[in-house]
Scaffold this motif. Structure first.
Motif, PDB file in Angstrom:
ATOM      1  N   PRO A 294       0.822  -1.214   0.000  1.00  0.00           N
ATOM      2  CA  PRO A 294       0.000   0.000   0.000  1.00  0.00           C
ATOM      3  C   PRO A 294       0.856   1.263   0.000  1.00  0.00           C
ATOM      4  O   PRO A 294       2.070   1.218   0.184  1.00  0.00           O
ATOM      5  N   THR A 295       0.208   2.390  -0.179  1.00  0.00           N
ATOM      6  CA  THR A 295       0.928   3.660  -0.111  1.00  0.00           C
ATOM      7  C   THR A 295       1.364   3.926   1.336  1.00  0.00           C
ATOM      8  O   THR A 295       0.720   3.481   2.292  1.00  0.00           O
ATOM      9  N   ASN A 296       2.466   4.668   1.466  1.00  0.00           N
ATOM     10  CA  ASN A 296       3.019   5.014   2.780  1.00  0.00           C
ATOM     11  C   ASN A 296       3.297   3.781   3.636  1.00  0.00           C
ATOM     12  O   ASN A 296       3.115   3.797   4.864  1.00  0.00           O
ATOM     13  N   SER A 297       3.718   2.706   2.992  1.00  0.00           N
ATOM     14  CA  SER A 297       3.914   1.451   3.724  1.00  0.00           C
ATOM     15  C   SER A 297       5.007   1.571   4.784  1.00  0.00           C
ATOM     16  O   SER A 297       4.898   0.980   5.860  1.00  0.00           O
ATOM     17  N   ARG A 298       6.057   2.321   4.487  1.00  0.00           N
ATOM     18  CA  ARG A 298       7.151   2.441   5.445  1.00  0.00           C
ATOM     19  C   ARG A 298       6.677   3.072   6.751  1.00  0.00           C
ATOM     20  O   ARG A 298       6.996   2.593   7.850  1.00  0.00           O
ATOM     21  N   THR A 299       5.909   4.143   6.646  1.00  0.00           N
ATOM     22  CA  THR A 299       5.383   4.817   7.836  1.00  0.00           C
ATOM     23  C   THR A 299       4.445   3.898   8.615  1.00  0.00           C
ATOM     24  O   THR A 299       4.487   3.828   9.851  1.00  0.00           O
ATOM     25  N   LYS A 300       3.620   3.173   7.885  1.00  0.00           N
ATOM     26  CA  LYS A 300       2.667   2.280   8.531  1.00  0.00           C
ATOM     27  C   LYS A 300       3.364   1.130   9.248  1.00  0.00           C
ATOM     28  O   LYS A 300       2.975   0.748  10.358  1.00  0.00           O
ATOM     29  N   ILE A 301       4.396   0.588   8.644  1.00  0.00           N
ATOM     30  CA  ILE A 301       5.119  -0.521   9.276  1.00  0.00           C
ATOM     31  C   ILE A 301       5.844  -0.038  10.524  1.00  0.00           C
ATOM     32  O   ILE A 301       5.901  -0.746  11.536  1.00  0.00           O
ATOM     33  N   ASP A 302       6.384   1.167  10.485  1.00  0.00           N
ATOM     34  CA  ASP A 302       7.015   1.729  11.687  1.00  0.00           C
ATOM     35  C   ASP A 302       5.996   1.826  12.820  1.00  0.00           C
ATOM     36  O   ASP A 302       6.307   1.523  13.981  1.00  0.00           O
ATOM     37  N   ARG A 303       4.782   2.253  12.469  1.00  0.00           N
ATOM     38  CA  ARG A 303       3.736   2.373  13.488  1.00  0.00           C
ATOM     39  C   ARG A 303       3.355   0.994  14.033  1.00  0.00           C
ATOM     40  O   ARG A 303       3.184   0.812  15.247  1.00  0.00           O
TER      41      ARG A 303
END
Length: 382
Positions: A294-303
């Motif tokens: 998905p979009t912004n996957s890096r930010t989401k995985i960090d969360r």
């Protein structure tokens, strides 16, 4: 010792060349002639050459004469002559003269060639970084003039870990292999340099509890990253392959994930069987289309990671976990290597596999969603 003489002799075993000169005493074999006049002319030429050589030798300084005698003796131990040595070195100098391309110029050519050959961005970035570092010290030098000794010393003097030095050696080897294929050099000198000793370091993997916590956190915090995480953990795809993966390549009905050749690091197509627990994770997303990531996957995985309370994220941990637990479950190294996209088991054992016991592997392949409600709701909304 009897001094060798030059005399025209009869040769009775040939009707076309009945005369010859015996030059074997001068390491020239025998020369045959049709007429005696031709033989006499060659005899006089040989005598003149030897007299001229004698006069030149008489004019040489004693230290040069001594050097010639010493070199002749040293070469004789290897069955070689001064002419052999001179020819070898002159060929080396001529090769350098013919190949004026410098290390920096060749580096740019190699990078352009690799890009045209379809190598990935990450590989090109790493190759460029290491070739640029090498060019800082050898950039203006002709590629054919770089010696094994210089390369050995340069590699040993790098202030880095043995693994990094090995990576430099491999990348510089690409440069010289290219030069060898293009006939700029006779052999690749990097192959004759010393390889650093690498201590076998166990790969980092997720424990069962860590992976379960991560996936359960993703399910409740950011359900759209669940597929990319589970495909990495239970199918072993590389990060770059997952980023290129499309939902039409995930066939739950047939039970396979297709990694197309154009999206694989090895440029080879492969099918990976969807394990039962992975099917459970992916089933709520069966109607999805487009990219799996998905979009912004890096930010989401960090969360997700922080929400799971994990203290670490193992390097390449999901792919390494797949390899380690899959091998423990199947005990079939060749099959696991094929699923990873490798042509042999060498890298599986040297880089990917951590030793885990079968009971842990059984737990790993039974990790399943704790609560599917959030996933189903997300899937429906999409």
């Amino acid at each position: 010792m009897k001094r060798p003489s030059l005399a025209v002799r009869r040769y009775r075993h040939s009707s076309t060349h009945p005369y010859y000169l015996d030059l074997r005493a001068f390491n020239q074999g025998r020369k045959f002639f049709k007429t005696k006049a031709e033989a006499e002319a060659e005899r006089m030429r040989q005598i003149t050459l030897r007299e001229r050589g004698g006069r030149e030798a008489m004019g040489l300084p004693l230290n040069e004469l001594a050097a010639i005698v010493q070199a002749r003796s040293a070469l004789a131990k290897h069955g070689k002559s001064i002419n052999d040595a001179a020819g070898f070195y002159l060929d080396h100098l001529e090769r350098i003269r013919r190949c004026n391309i410098t290390v920096a110029q060749l580096g740019a050519e190699v990078l352009a060639a690799k890009q045209k050959d379809g190598f990935g961005a990450l590989y090109l970035t790493d190759l460029r970084k290491r070739l640029n570092r090498f060019a800082r010290d050898f950039g203006t030098r002709p590629i054919a003039a770089i010696t094994v000794e210089e390369l050995d010393d340069w590699l040993r003097n790098l202030e880095c870990a043995p693994k990094t030095r090995a990576n430099f050696r491999a990348n510089i080897g690409v440069l010289f292999s290219y030069a060898e294929r293009r006939r700029m050099i006779d052999t690749n000198p990097v192959k004759r340099t010393s390889a650093p000793k690498l201590v076998d370091k166990a790969p980092e993997i997720f424990s069962i509890n860590e992976l379960a916590a991560l996936l359960n956190s993703a399910q409740s915090t950011s359900p759209d990253v669940v597929p990319m995480l589970t495909v990495a953990a239970f199918a072993g795809l590389r990060d770059a392959e997952i980023k290129r993966l499309d939902w039409n390549e995930v066939n739950l009905e047939r039970g396979f994930i297709e990694v197309k050749a154009s999206k694989a690091k090895s440029a080879r197509r492969r099918l990976i069987r969807i394990q039962p627990n992975l099917a459970t994770w992916l089933t709520p997303y069966a109607s999805m289309t487009g990219a799996v990531v998905p979009t912004n996957s890096r930010t989401k995985i960090d969360r997700v990671w922080h929400a799971a309370g994990l203290q670490r994220w193992p390097l390449n941990g999901l792919r390494h976990s797949f390899a380690s637990y899959r091998l423990a479950a199947t005990n079939d190294a060749a099959a696991v290597a094929a699923e990873l996209g490798h042509t042999s088991t060498k890298m599986l054992y040297s880089t990917y596999r951590e030793v885990v016991c079968p009971s842990e592997a059984e737990r790993y392949w039974n990790i399943a969603p704790a609560d599917e409600s959030n996933v189903i709701e997300f899937s429906a909304s999409r």
